[in-house]
Write a protein that holds these residues in place. Sequence first.
Motif, short mmCIF file in Angstrom:
data_model
loop_
_atom_site.label_atom_id
_atom_site.label_comp_id
_atom_site.label_asym_id
_atom_site.label_seq_id
_atom_site.Cartn_x
_atom_site.Cartn_y
_atom_site.Cartn_z
N SER A 171 0.83 -1.21 0.00
CA SER A 171 0.00 0.00 0.00
C SER A 171 0.87 1.25 0.00
O SER A 171 0.59 2.22 -0.73
CB SER A 171 -0.93 0.00 1.22
N ASN A 172 1.92 1.25 0.82
CA ASN A 172 2.85 2.39 0.83
C ASN A 172 3.43 2.63 -0.56
O ASN A 172 3.54 3.78 -1.01
CB ASN A 172 4.01 2.13 1.81
N LYS A 173 3.80 1.54 -1.22
CA LYS A 173 4.38 1.66 -2.56
C LYS A 173 3.39 2.29 -3.54
O LYS A 173 3.75 3.19 -4.31
CB LYS A 173 4.82 0.29 -3.07
N GLN A 174 2.16 1.85 -3.49
CA GLN A 174 1.14 2.40 -4.38
C GLN A 174 0.89 3.88 -4.10
O GLN A 174 0.56 4.65 -5.01
CB GLN A 174 -0.17 1.62 -4.25
N VAL A 187 11.13 -2.32 -5.59
CA VAL A 187 11.27 -0.93 -5.14
C VAL A 187 12.71 -0.45 -5.36
O VAL A 187 12.94 0.70 -5.74
CB VAL A 187 10.86 -0.77 -3.67
N ASN A 188 13.67 -1.34 -5.13
CA ASN A 188 15.06 -0.98 -5.38
C ASN A 188 15.28 -0.64 -6.85
O ASN A 188 16.03 0.29 -7.18
CB ASN A 188 16.00 -2.11 -4.95
N SER A 218 10.04 5.03 0.97
CA SER A 218 10.88 4.74 2.14
C SER A 218 10.10 3.93 3.17
O SER A 218 10.64 3.01 3.79
CB SER A 218 11.38 6.05 2.76
N GLU A 219 8.79 4.24 3.34
CA GLU A 219 7.96 3.46 4.26
C GLU A 219 7.73 2.06 3.73
O GLU A 219 7.71 1.09 4.49
CB GLU A 219 6.62 4.17 4.48
N ASN A 224 8.76 -1.45 5.67
CA ASN A 224 7.82 -2.51 6.00
C ASN A 224 8.17 -3.84 5.33
O ASN A 224 7.98 -4.90 5.92
CB ASN A 224 6.40 -2.07 5.65
N PHE A 225 8.68 -3.79 4.11
CA PHE A 225 9.14 -5.02 3.48
C PHE A 225 10.30 -5.63 4.27
O PHE A 225 10.36 -6.85 4.49
CB PHE A 225 9.58 -4.76 2.03
#
Length: 561
Positions: A80-83, A114-115, A88-89, A93-94
């Motif tokens: 959800s943070n990614k979307q 994400v990287n 950074s969040e 969390n990952f």
Amino acid sequence: MGYSQLKVKKLIDKAFLHYRKTEYDKSKKILSSLSHPHAFYILGLIEYAQSQYDTAARYFQKAHSGDKNNYEILYNLGLSNKQLGKLSEAISNFEKSIKLRKNYSPALKALARVNLDTENWLGASNIYTQLLKTHPDDQVIIYGLAISNLELGHLSEADDLINSLCAGDNISPNIYYLRARIRVQKGELDAAIDDLVIALSNEKSALSFKLLAEQYWNLGRHEDFNQIIQEALSDQLLVLTALDLLNSSGQAEKSAEMLQKADNHASLSEEALMIYGQARITTNEADSAEAIARRCLALNPKNVVAMSNLISSLLMQGQAGEALEKILIMRSREPFGQHWIAYETIALKILKDPKYEVLNDFDKFVQAFELPIPRGFSSIKEFNQAFRRVLEDYNPYSHYPLGQSVRGGSQTELDLAKVDHEVIRAYIEAIDTPIKQYLSIIGYAAEHPLLSRNMGKYSIAGCWSVTLQGQGNHINHVHPQGWISSSYYIEIPESPEPDKKQGWIKFGEPPFETQPKILPQKWIQPKSGLIVLFPSYMWHGTVPTTENTIRITAPFDLVPK
């Protein structure tokens, strides 16, 4: 009404079953009466499935508050943070999810992705390498590892990985596109073009189309370039990319004419207005460019290209006060954005503001050094001869690249800093001495966009080579991805008319004509073995070289370490 633990479990299981069947309303109705971490978790899953990422994140956070050791909750919170663009969040969390369950592949895959998105190529490579050990046939992992290896300059490894994906049936156009990128870097241009033609025949893609057009252009195959551009101009999916390429290839008038006709019939999209504005700047129609940029910003006030177009158009008209207001807003968002600093110097010069001299202290910030003789060579002349022979192998092109400053020449595609060759390694080692001398000369000063980042250490952000043919030059430009930039001169032709400064590098002149006009503020005459260092935000370009000559350089960009 209170429920026993057994009843709560049964209700949650029933709600989860409805969720799996996409019966979201039935699931939510059951869960509405429950205040339990797993109930919040399922509600989060439902909201995520319906693209309500902000609401999903709140539910996942509530679920995590009641169940701190649940790695799946953290994983989904990270998604959800990614979307939501909170990368950074998402990473945090990952990583927490993986810490709770070692080798949890969904979180590892998401973290690797994400990287990639944040261009942490080494981090992505390390995770994908780890995943490949336990998932050797996973195409997503192989594809991600191939991308990270390509960006790290590990071309053989990237090639082996992508070729393993091409061995099967039903090959995705994305795989052909990635293999084409690898082949371009390796100089296998005919094979790259073949891959791009296949990719485009299977799926219309702006990325594949753009890369194919660039290869035709760089190879001097202008008939092929013009043909695919013409075809794309009637294709709704590719037309804007084609118009952008027209701008880059010196056909901005044609691009502007087509966009004006389209604008007469319907309102242009945000992307179309960006391209239209850039075309008008190129054709020196500042008032029109200003109006177009303002229209684009009305659609999206955060559009940085439109803001850049607006600032350029204002500076072209001498409206430096308003331009500076816009520039300072952008600088507050990107304090070290080299292009915003570059625009600021123009505005300050027009306004006769003393801060111009602070940002553009040409005598201090532009320094020339003799390159120390690299390891393994007896003279600079011997090294330059060897360097030139090596660079010829990495520059298969005959024409200048689109979107770059070169005119009348060609440029290497591969980042030379990533090339494992003894001559190139010797060059990278040798530049350390003048770089450290330069850092010592310019010193440190708080609040200064160049000096405040000087802690005496650096990394090479990119290194390439440019070959200018007779009457070739660099148009005035800056290096947005750098901090300190350079030019190293390998081969410099003698000028029969030194007073004309043919081939000289100039500093301080903008890429467009301003009101009043700003002329070059400093000149340096290049010679073989000389390395010039200067701030990446400083406008610079060259005077065209003399006819029937070749001029070879190896520039690089530095960033603070």
